[in-house]
Scaffold this motif. Structure first.
Motif, PDB file in Angstrom:
ATOM      1  N   LEU A   1     127.435   1.964  51.634  1.00  0.00           N
ATOM      2  CA  LEU A   1     128.853   2.115  51.299  1.00  0.00           C
ATOM      3  C   LEU A   1     129.365   0.949  50.467  1.00  0.00           C
ATOM      4  N   LYS A   2     130.308   1.274  49.589  1.00  0.00           N
ATOM      5  CA  LYS A   2     130.911   0.296  48.697  1.00  0.00           C
ATOM      6  C   LYS A   2     132.423   0.237  48.960  1.00  0.00           C
ATOM      7  N   PRO A   3     133.051  -0.864  48.612  1.00  0.00           N
ATOM      8  CA  PRO A   3     134.512  -0.935  48.810  1.00  0.00           C
ATOM      9  C   PRO A   3     135.258   0.208  48.119  1.00  0.00           C
ATOM     10  N   GLU A   4     134.751   0.667  46.998  1.00  0.00           N
ATOM     11  CA  GLU A   4     135.417   1.762  46.286  1.00  0.00           C
ATOM     12  C   GLU A   4     135.274   3.107  46.991  1.00  0.00           C
ATOM     13  N   ASP A   5     134.484   3.162  48.052  1.00  0.00           N
ATOM     14  CA  ASP A   5     134.398   4.381  48.871  1.00  0.00           C
ATOM     15  C   ASP A   5     135.532   4.455  49.886  1.00  0.00           C
ATOM     16  N   THR A   6     136.324   3.412  49.977  1.00  0.00           N
ATOM     17  CA  THR A   6     137.436   3.399  50.923  1.00  0.00           C
ATOM     18  C   THR A   6     138.432   4.497  50.594  1.00  0.00           C
ATOM     19  N   ALA A   7     138.696   5.358  51.569  1.00  0.00           N
ATOM     20  CA  ALA A   7     139.586   6.502  51.365  1.00  0.00           C
ATOM     21  C   ALA A   7     139.722   7.265  52.673  1.00  0.00           C
ATOM     22  N   MET A   8     140.650   8.204  52.674  1.00  0.00           N
ATOM     23  CA  MET A   8     140.701   9.194  53.727  1.00  0.00           C
ATOM     24  C   MET A   8     139.774  10.320  53.298  1.00  0.00           C
ATOM     25  N   TYR A   9     138.885  10.718  54.186  1.00  0.00           N
ATOM     26  CA  TYR A   9     137.919  11.762  53.884  1.00  0.00           C
ATOM     27  C   TYR A   9     138.309  13.051  54.614  1.00  0.00           C
ATOM     28  N   TYR A  10     138.252  14.136  53.855  1.00  0.00           N
ATOM     29  CA  TYR A  10     138.642  15.446  54.367  1.00  0.00           C
ATOM     30  C   TYR A  10     137.508  16.442  54.207  1.00  0.00           C
ATOM     31  N   CYS A  11     137.329  17.318  55.181  1.00  0.00           N
ATOM     32  CA  CYS A  11     136.485  18.480  54.945  1.00  0.00           C
ATOM     33  C   CYS A  11     137.405  19.662  54.690  1.00  0.00           C
ATOM     34  N   ALA A  12     136.904  20.606  53.933  1.00  0.00           N
ATOM     35  CA  ALA A  12     137.686  21.750  53.513  1.00  0.00           C
ATOM     36  C   ALA A  12     136.792  22.981  53.432  1.00  0.00           C
ATOM     37  N   ALA A  13     137.419  24.138  53.502  1.00  0.00           N
ATOM     38  CA  ALA A  13     136.658  25.383  53.469  1.00  0.00           C
ATOM     39  C   ALA A  13     137.391  26.432  52.642  1.00  0.00           C
ATOM     40  N   ARG A  14     136.601  27.280  52.038  1.00  0.00           N
ATOM     41  CA  ARG A  14     137.155  28.435  51.332  1.00  0.00           C
ATOM     42  C   ARG A  14     136.142  29.569  51.423  1.00  0.00           C
ATOM     43  N   GLY A  15     136.614  30.769  51.461  1.00  0.00           N
ATOM     44  CA  GLY A  15     135.729  31.923  51.452  1.00  0.00           C
ATOM     45  C   GLY A  15     135.170  32.118  50.066  1.00  0.00           C
ATOM     46  N   GLY A  16     133.888  32.459  49.994  1.00  0.00           N
ATOM     47  CA  GLY A  16     133.288  32.747  48.701  1.00  0.00           C
ATOM     48  C   GLY A  16     132.614  31.541  48.073  1.00  0.00           C
ATOM     49  N   VAL A  17     132.588  31.520  46.753  1.00  0.00           N
ATOM     50  CA  VAL A  17     131.851  30.504  46.020  1.00  0.00           C
ATOM     51  C   VAL A  17     132.563  29.162  46.075  1.00  0.00           C
ATOM     52  N   CYS A  18     131.805  28.132  45.697  1.00  0.00           N
ATOM     53  CA  CYS A  18     132.351  26.781  45.720  1.00  0.00           C
ATOM     54  C   CYS A  18     133.041  26.442  44.400  1.00  0.00           C
ATOM     55  N   TYR A  19     134.096  25.661  44.518  1.00  0.00           N
ATOM     56  CA  TYR A  19     134.775  25.086  43.369  1.00  0.00           C
ATOM     57  C   TYR A  19     134.949  23.598  43.623  1.00  0.00           C
TER      58      TYR A  19
END
Length: 122
Positions: free
Chosen positions: A85-103
């Protein structure tokens, strides 16, 4: 109703590792795209990786070769392994979902977790 709950964030020093988890319910792993996003203060939400229903993964250049997405379909768990990990990786991390293909754009994702904070100090 799809529900997503992230965990595993924390504070580490540069070079350290974390594994984020996302517990999902109310969806079918075979027909949903799951993604990880992150958002640092004052910045737009950034897509970093997706995994499609057939297991195909796509990574943003910023994390390619360093982060790894995986899932345990039997347990409805999504993971993000984050070594070096690097300092620039600092963030709030979210998982997300959608039906069908990825965007890559967050606007395409209907379901979101509450986020887990990752802080990397130098």
């Amino acid at each position: 109703q799809v529900q997503l709950v992230e965990s595993g964030g924390g504070s580490v020093q540069a070079g350290g590792s974390l594994r984020l988890s996302c517990a999902a319910s109310g969806y079918s792993a075979r027909t949903y795209c799951m993604g990880w996003f992150r958002q640092a203060p004052g910045r737009e939400r950034e897509w970093i990786v997706s995994i499609s229903g057939d297991g195909t993964t796509i990574y943003a250049d910023s994390v390619k070769g360093r982060f790894t997405i995986s899932r345990d379909s039997a347990k409805n768990l999504l993971y993000l392994q984050m070594p070096s990990l690097k300092p620039e990786d600092t963030a709030m991390y979210y998982c997300a979902a959608r039906g069908g293909v990825c965007y890559r754009s967050p606007e395409w994702y209907m379901y979101w977790g509450q986020g887990t904070q990752v802080t990397v100090s130098s």
